[in-house]
Design a protein around this motif. Structure first.
Motif, PDB file in Angstrom:
ATOM      1  N   GLU A  70      19.175  15.596   6.330  1.00 64.62           N
ATOM      2  CA  GLU A  70      17.800  16.297   6.083  1.00 64.62           C
ATOM      3  C   GLU A  70      16.742  15.041   5.712  1.00 64.62           C
ATOM      4  N   GLU A  71      15.475  15.167   6.048  1.00 61.39           N
ATOM      5  CA  GLU A  71      14.423  14.406   5.806  1.00 61.39           C
ATOM      6  C   GLU A  71      14.171  14.263   4.329  1.00 61.39           C
ATOM      7  N   LEU A  72      14.158  13.167   3.721  1.00 59.36           N
ATOM      8  CA  LEU A  72      14.230  12.503   2.354  1.00 59.36           C
ATOM      9  C   LEU A  72      12.483  12.002   2.114  1.00 59.36           C
ATOM     10  N   GLN A  73      11.892  12.591   1.178  1.00 61.29           N
ATOM     11  CA  GLN A  73      10.643  11.750   0.779  1.00 61.29           C
ATOM     12  C   GLN A  73      10.842  10.688   0.221  1.00 61.29           C
ATOM     13  N   PHE A  74       9.975   9.469   0.323  1.00 59.14           N
ATOM     14  CA  PHE A  74      10.121   8.201  -0.329  1.00 59.14           C
ATOM     15  C   PHE A  74       8.665   7.912  -0.728  1.00 59.14           C
ATOM     16  N   TYR A  75       8.460   7.974  -1.910  1.00 62.79           N
ATOM     17  CA  TYR A  75       7.180   7.517  -2.754  1.00 62.79           C
ATOM     18  C   TYR A  75       7.073   6.253  -2.766  1.00 62.79           C
ATOM     19  N   TYR A  76       5.774   5.546  -2.240  1.00 67.88           N
ATOM     20  CA  TYR A  76       5.517   3.998  -2.580  1.00 67.88           C
ATOM     21  C   TYR A  76       4.125   3.807  -2.834  1.00 67.88           C
ATOM     22  N   PRO A  77       3.563   2.895  -3.696  1.00 69.74           N
ATOM     23  CA  PRO A  77       2.280   2.721  -3.955  1.00 69.74           C
ATOM     24  C   PRO A  77       1.487   1.824  -2.667  1.00 69.74           C
ATOM     25  N   THR A  78       0.311   2.188  -2.474  1.00 67.79           N
ATOM     26  CA  THR A  78      -0.436   1.170  -1.794  1.00 67.79           C
ATOM     27  C   THR A  78      -1.853   0.887  -2.614  1.00 67.79           C
ATOM     28  N   ASN A  79      -2.603  -0.159  -1.896  1.00 69.51           N
ATOM     29  CA  ASN A  79      -3.937  -0.740  -2.574  1.00 69.51           C
ATOM     30  C   ASN A  79      -3.428  -1.448  -3.925  1.00 69.51           C
ATOM     31  N   VAL A  80      -2.425  -2.228  -3.978  1.00 71.24           N
ATOM     32  CA  VAL A  80      -2.263  -2.681  -5.269  1.00 71.24           C
ATOM     33  C   VAL A  80      -1.233  -3.855  -5.188  1.00 71.24           C
ATOM     34  N   SER A  81      -1.434  -4.780  -6.208  1.00 72.84           N
ATOM     35  CA  SER A  81      -0.341  -5.712  -6.363  1.00 72.84           C
ATOM     36  C   SER A  81       0.167  -5.747  -7.594  1.00 72.84           C
ATOM     37  N   LEU A  82       1.730  -5.547  -7.713  1.00 71.29           N
ATOM     38  CA  LEU A  82       2.136  -5.335  -9.090  1.00 71.29           C
ATOM     39  C   LEU A  82       3.115  -6.330  -9.707  1.00 71.29           C
ATOM     40  N   ALA A  83       3.360  -6.597 -10.990  1.00 68.30           N
ATOM     41  CA  ALA A  83       4.097  -7.915 -11.419  1.00 68.30           C
ATOM     42  C   ALA A  83       5.439  -7.537 -10.815  1.00 68.30           C
ATOM     43  N   TYR A  84       5.957  -6.351 -10.537  1.00 68.58           N
ATOM     44  CA  TYR A  84       7.286  -6.067 -10.070  1.00 68.58           C
ATOM     45  C   TYR A  84       7.233  -5.487  -8.690  1.00 68.58           C
TER      46      TYR A  84
END
Length: 544
Positions: free
Chosen positions: A379-393
């Motif tokens: 099954e297709e699984l949604q994977f969220y990730y942030p863009t337009n940013v640099s984070l400490a982690y």
């Protein structure tokens, strides 16, 4: 105590080290006298611009965990207790001393005298009481992202509903003595109060909640002048109770692109910037720029939402964990010195703990077998990730996501990328209940040096990021938080780490180091592992 990165890596890649200003350093104020001419006043101006890697969602630190909010607000709002930048131990702030009762339920703080807020309000015990009342009232409003107050005082459930809290009262015993009462022992509470989230604001200012979020008023060395959501401008507060800042004009500029931050420094548009890109270390060093690296104070991880169909099966979660080449991610997507994370607590915060590396080691053969034996059918699984940013982690979220998604796909997972701009309230989207979200790339930044700072926000109760309930684990987390430092507490945290590795609600990736690049005009920068530096201690060359 082992040497810190601050003491070992001041000046990276052969760049000459720079002196670090301590909290007790003294200097004469560079503020012009009242009779100074306009030309002398102009000559005395000392501007400093810092490049933030992300936009602050608000300037009120009590309602967000944003590093950028904390960094800006900490120049304006001061806490009762400060933290030693090297050891994390509590030191005097707006309170000069404090005591606790034998039962650990009452804390008494003695306030500094003759401290004035930027709006002329005097610091009194009643002002502190009003701040605690305000933080407590924040729990009346449902919100997806937990505040520091809600976590420390256990006042809100994961769904935002108010629940039984350990906070009992804050009382003004006299003009300069404050008494804080809690219902359950929490020995780390004084350390917890060092967080910028507990910065003391002027009651006159926070009476207008919305305005306070863009124009906080405190007692700090700088006062707020303006903020447009991307650029914050501050000026030196002439009536500051402590040592006057060398800088007279302080600006925070939002520059999400690491490459653009690099060129902004070269162009002298910023004097320092955070989250140096991994490709820029050598170039900056060759050009003679100073680079200072912080000790790891954060953890990057991938959440696995057990409400999302296939991930309810622990074998599917284990398959995902064993699919990832975490060592390669840590070595290629983060600065040198970043270590692979085998649990969710960086070394500086540990009291001891079992090595859980075997739970997450890469073994794609095992991963494929686990997946084949599970009920997962592609099954297709949604994977969220942030863009337009640099984070400490996560300094390069898109690149880290691509590597993780590639590893998951190679063992049989079907991944649907879900890129979301950071300023489109990414954290709320991954902190809310959503059975369609399977994976999410995120992390946690520490604020005070205690294992509870990492364990409680993530694992003290139901967390929509993970979508599971385990009351025994939650009870262990609560109990560990209430124990004094020692073998019993250390052993319980070992048990907590083992239980988390067994349940596998997320995959720890790395304990990243982060770095600040400084222009040649900077001769002293007060590095802090939290990323929240006291910029009143910055010293610049006189000819800059």
């Amino acid at each position: 105590m082992a040497p810190t990165r601050r003491s070992l890596l001041t000046g990276s890649l052969g760049v000459a080290g720079i002196a670090l200003a301590g909290c007790s350093s003294s200097r004469e104020s560079s503020a012009p006298s009242s009779g100074a001419s306009a030309s002398a006043t102009k000559q005395a101006e000392v501007p400093f611009t810092f490049g933030n890697a992300a936009a602050a969602p608000t300037l009120d630190p009590s309602i967000t965990s944003s590093l950028e909010t904390s960094r800006i607000s900490a120049q304006v709002l001061e806490t009762l207790v400060a933290a030693d930048p090297d050891t994390g131990k509590p030191t005097p702030g707006l309170a000069t001393k404090w005591t606790s009762s034998k039962d650990g339920l009452t804390y008494t703080f003695t306030l500094r005298r003759n401290v004035t807020f930027h709006d002329g309000t005097k610091l009194t015990a009643d002002v502190v009481r009003k701040n605690f009342d305000r933080w407590a009232k924040n729990t009346d409003t449902e919100q997806v992202n937990q505040t520091a107050y809600q976590t420390i005082f256990r006042s809100t459930a994961a769904d935002g509903k108010a629940q039984q809290t350990i906070y009992r009262s804050c009382t003004a015993l006299d003009d300069h003595t404050v008494e804080l009462k809690i219902s359950t022992p929490y020995p780390s509470i004084v350390k917890a109060l060092t967080q910028p989230a507990f910065g003391i604001g002027s009651p006159q200012a926070f009476a207008d909640h919305e305005k306070f979020g863009s124009h906080p008023v405190g007692t700090g060395p700088f006062r707020m002048e303006s903020w447009d959501g991307h650029t914050a401008k501050l000026s030196r507060f002439p009536d500051y109770w402590g040592t006057s800042a060398h800088i007279t004009q302080l600006t925070f500029l939002t520059v999400p692109s690491s490459q653009k931050r690099y060129y902004e420094l070269l162009a002298q548009s910023v004097d320092a910037y955070d989250q140096v890109g991994i490709d820029d270390f050598v170039n900056l060093a060759r050009r003679g720029y100073q680079i200072q690296q912080r000790d790891p104070y954060s953890v990057a991880f991938v959440t696995m939402n057990q409400k999302a169909g296939p991930l309810a099966d622990v074998n599917v979660r284990r398959a995902a964990a064993h699919a990832l080449g975490r060592s390669q991610i840590a070595s290629t997507q983060y600065p040198n010195g970043t270590n692979v994370a085998n649990d969710f607590v960086p070394e500086l915060f540990k009291m001891g703990g079992e090595d859980t590396s075997s739970a997450y080691r890469q073994d794609q053969g095992l991963s494929k077998r686990l997946l084949a034996e599970s009920g997962y059918k592609g099954e297709e699984l949604q994977f969220y990730y942030p863009t337009n940013v640099s984070l400490a982690y996560i300094q390069q979220p898109e690149a880290v996501f691509a590597k993780i998604a590639g590893d998951l796909t190679s063992v049989g997972f079907t991944i649907k990328p879900m890129p979301i701009r950071w300023d489109d309230d990414y954290l709320s989207k991954i902190n809310s209940a959503n059975s369609d979200r399977a994976f999410a790339l995120t992390g946690y930044m520490g604020a005070y040096r205690d294992p509870d700072d990492f364990i409680s926000p993530l694992f003290r109760q139901d967390n929509p990021q993970f979508g599971f309930t385990d009351q025994q684990l939650f009870d262990h987390v609560h109990r560990a938080a209430g124990l004094p430092d020692g073998d019993e507490r250390s052993d319980l945290y070992k048990k907590v780490n083992e239980d988390i590795a067994e349940i596998m609600p997320a995959i720890p990736i790395a304990y990243p180091v982060s770095a600040v690049a400084l222009s040649p005009k900077v001769i002293s920068y007060p590095l802090a592992a939290t990323g929240v530096e006291n910029l009143s201690l910055v010293e610049l060359r006189k000819d800059s």
